[in-house]
Design a protein around this motif. Structure first.
Motif, PDB file in Angstrom:
ATOM      1  N   VAL A 259       1.090  -1.517  -0.325  1.00 17.23           N
ATOM      2  CA  VAL A 259      -0.232  -0.291   0.187  1.00 17.23           C
ATOM      3  C   VAL A 259       0.697   1.247  -0.578  1.00 17.23           C
ATOM      4  CG1 VAL A 259      -2.199   1.365   1.101  1.00 17.23           C
ATOM      5  CG2 VAL A 259      -1.930  -1.298   0.889  1.00 17.23           C
ATOM      6  N   LYS A 260       2.061   1.430   0.877  1.00 14.26           N
ATOM      7  CA  LYS A 260       2.984   2.438   0.203  1.00 14.26           C
ATOM      8  C   LYS A 260       3.097   2.495  -0.758  1.00 14.26           C
ATOM      9  CE  LYS A 260       5.351   3.050   4.820  1.00 14.26           C
ATOM     10  NZ  LYS A 260       6.096   2.528   5.882  1.00 14.26           N
ATOM     11  N   LYS A 261       3.565   1.900  -1.470  1.00 14.39           N
ATOM     12  CA  LYS A 261       4.399   1.302  -2.884  1.00 14.39           C
ATOM     13  C   LYS A 261       2.860   2.139  -3.909  1.00 14.39           C
ATOM     14  CE  LYS A 261       6.530   0.311  -6.521  1.00 14.39           C
ATOM     15  NZ  LYS A 261       6.888   1.611  -7.394  1.00 14.39           N
ATOM     16  N   GLU A 262       1.772   1.554  -3.268  1.00 15.46           N
ATOM     17  CA  GLU A 262       0.952   2.055  -4.524  1.00 15.46           C
ATOM     18  C   GLU A 262       0.644   3.557  -3.861  1.00 15.46           C
ATOM     19  OE1 GLU A 262      -4.194   1.795  -4.380  1.00 15.46           O
ATOM     20  OE2 GLU A 262      -2.915   0.507  -3.440  1.00 15.46           O
ATOM     21  N   TYR A 263       0.278   3.795  -2.828  1.00 14.30           N
ATOM     22  CA  TYR A 263       0.418   5.816  -2.132  1.00 14.30           C
ATOM     23  C   TYR A 263       1.760   6.046  -3.114  1.00 14.30           C
ATOM     24  CZ  TYR A 263       0.606   9.527   0.562  1.00 14.30           C
ATOM     25  OH  TYR A 263       0.640  10.963   0.846  1.00 14.30           O
ATOM     26  N   GLU A 264       2.894   5.595  -3.300  1.00 17.24           N
ATOM     27  CA  GLU A 264       3.924   6.576  -3.793  1.00 17.24           C
ATOM     28  C   GLU A 264       3.561   6.847  -5.032  1.00 17.24           C
ATOM     29  OE1 GLU A 264       6.387   8.821  -2.093  1.00 17.24           O
ATOM     30  OE2 GLU A 264       5.396   7.681  -0.446  1.00 17.24           O
ATOM     31  N   ASP A 265       3.111   5.626  -5.946  1.00 17.17           N
ATOM     32  CA  ASP A 265       2.970   5.966  -7.348  1.00 17.17           C
ATOM     33  C   ASP A 265       2.076   6.727  -7.729  1.00 17.17           C
ATOM     34  OD1 ASP A 265       5.206   3.958  -7.890  1.00 17.17           O
ATOM     35  OD2 ASP A 265       2.970   2.246  -7.335  1.00 17.17           O
TER      36      ASP A 265
ATOM     37  N   ARG B   8      -5.299   6.904   4.414  1.00 16.58           N
ATOM     38  CA  ARG B   8      -5.824   6.156   5.471  1.00 16.58           C
ATOM     39  C   ARG B   8      -5.512   5.016   5.732  1.00 16.58           C
ATOM     40  NH1 ARG B   8     -10.818  10.294   5.642  1.00 16.58           N
ATOM     41  NH2 ARG B   8      -9.475  12.841   6.080  1.00 16.58           N
ATOM     42  N   THR B   9      -5.741   3.827   4.730  1.00 19.27           N
ATOM     43  CA  THR B   9      -5.077   2.554   4.550  1.00 19.27           C
ATOM     44  C   THR B   9      -3.697   2.360   5.109  1.00 19.27           C
ATOM     45  OG1 THR B   9      -6.609   2.381   2.891  1.00 19.27           O
ATOM     46  CG2 THR B   9      -4.944   0.613   3.598  1.00 19.27           C
ATOM     47  N   VAL B  10      -3.232   3.574   5.021  1.00 19.30           N
ATOM     48  CA  VAL B  10      -1.511   2.634   5.326  1.00 19.30           C
ATOM     49  C   VAL B  10      -1.708   2.973   6.840  1.00 19.30           C
ATOM     50  CG1 VAL B  10       0.794   4.056   5.403  1.00 19.30           C
ATOM     51  CG2 VAL B  10       0.104   3.704   3.046  1.00 19.30           C
ATOM     52  N   ALA B  11      -2.470   4.220   7.235  1.00 24.11           N
ATOM     53  CA  ALA B  11      -2.053   4.601   8.422  1.00 24.11           C
ATOM     54  C   ALA B  11      -2.796   3.064   9.655  1.00 24.11           C
ATOM     55  CB  ALA B  11      -3.022   5.908   9.013  1.00 24.11           C
ATOM     56  N   ARG B  12      -3.890   3.060   8.889  1.00 26.11           N
ATOM     57  CA  ARG B  12      -4.863   1.969   9.885  1.00 26.11           C
ATOM     58  C   ARG B  12      -4.088   0.369   9.653  1.00 26.11           C
ATOM     59  NH1 ARG B  12      -8.999   3.453   5.935  1.00 26.11           N
ATOM     60  NH2 ARG B  12     -10.519   4.553   6.999  1.00 26.11           N
TER      61      ARG B  12
ATOM     62  N   GLU C 242      -2.392  -0.620  13.428  1.00 23.83           N
ATOM     63  CA  GLU C 242      -3.085  -2.077  13.660  1.00 23.83           C
ATOM     64  C   GLU C 242      -1.231  -2.981  13.887  1.00 23.83           C
ATOM     65  OE1 GLU C 242      -4.722  -5.120  14.729  1.00 23.83           O
ATOM     66  OE2 GLU C 242      -5.797  -3.463  14.813  1.00 23.83           O
ATOM     67  N   LEU C 243      -0.336  -2.466  12.876  1.00 25.79           N
ATOM     68  CA  LEU C 243       1.262  -2.935  13.342  1.00 25.79           C
ATOM     69  C   LEU C 243       1.617  -2.984  14.621  1.00 25.79           C
ATOM     70  CD1 LEU C 243       2.672  -5.168  11.854  1.00 25.79           C
ATOM     71  CD2 LEU C 243       3.653  -3.337  10.462  1.00 25.79           C
TER      72      LEU C 243
END
Length: 63
Positions: free
Chosen positions: A21-27, A48-52, A56-57
């Motif tokens: 998801v981080k890669k997708e966000y950067e793209d 927001r998905t990255v933050a969620r 959780e992690l």
């Protein structure tokens, strides 16, 4: 990705999904800076998905 789906993932799956998801966000950010996206709200939902996922992690690591 919904919170209920995130809770069901294992720690390894969370780490893998977070990287994806981080890669997708950067793209998305890069694509938007070059040419405006058709739906710029994708950037916000991805962030927001990255933050969620990260929350959780961290929560699981503290337990």
């Amino acid at each position: 990705m919904k919170q209920a789906e995130i809770i069901e993932l294992s720690v390894e799956e969370l780490q893998q999904k977070l990287a994806e998801v981080k890669k997708e966000y950067e793209d998305l950010k890069m694509a938007h800076s070059v040419t405006p996206l058709e739906n710029p709200l994708q950037i916000r939902s991805t962030r927001r998905t990255v933050a969620r996922l990260a929350t959780e992690l961290t929560k699981r690591e503290q337990q």
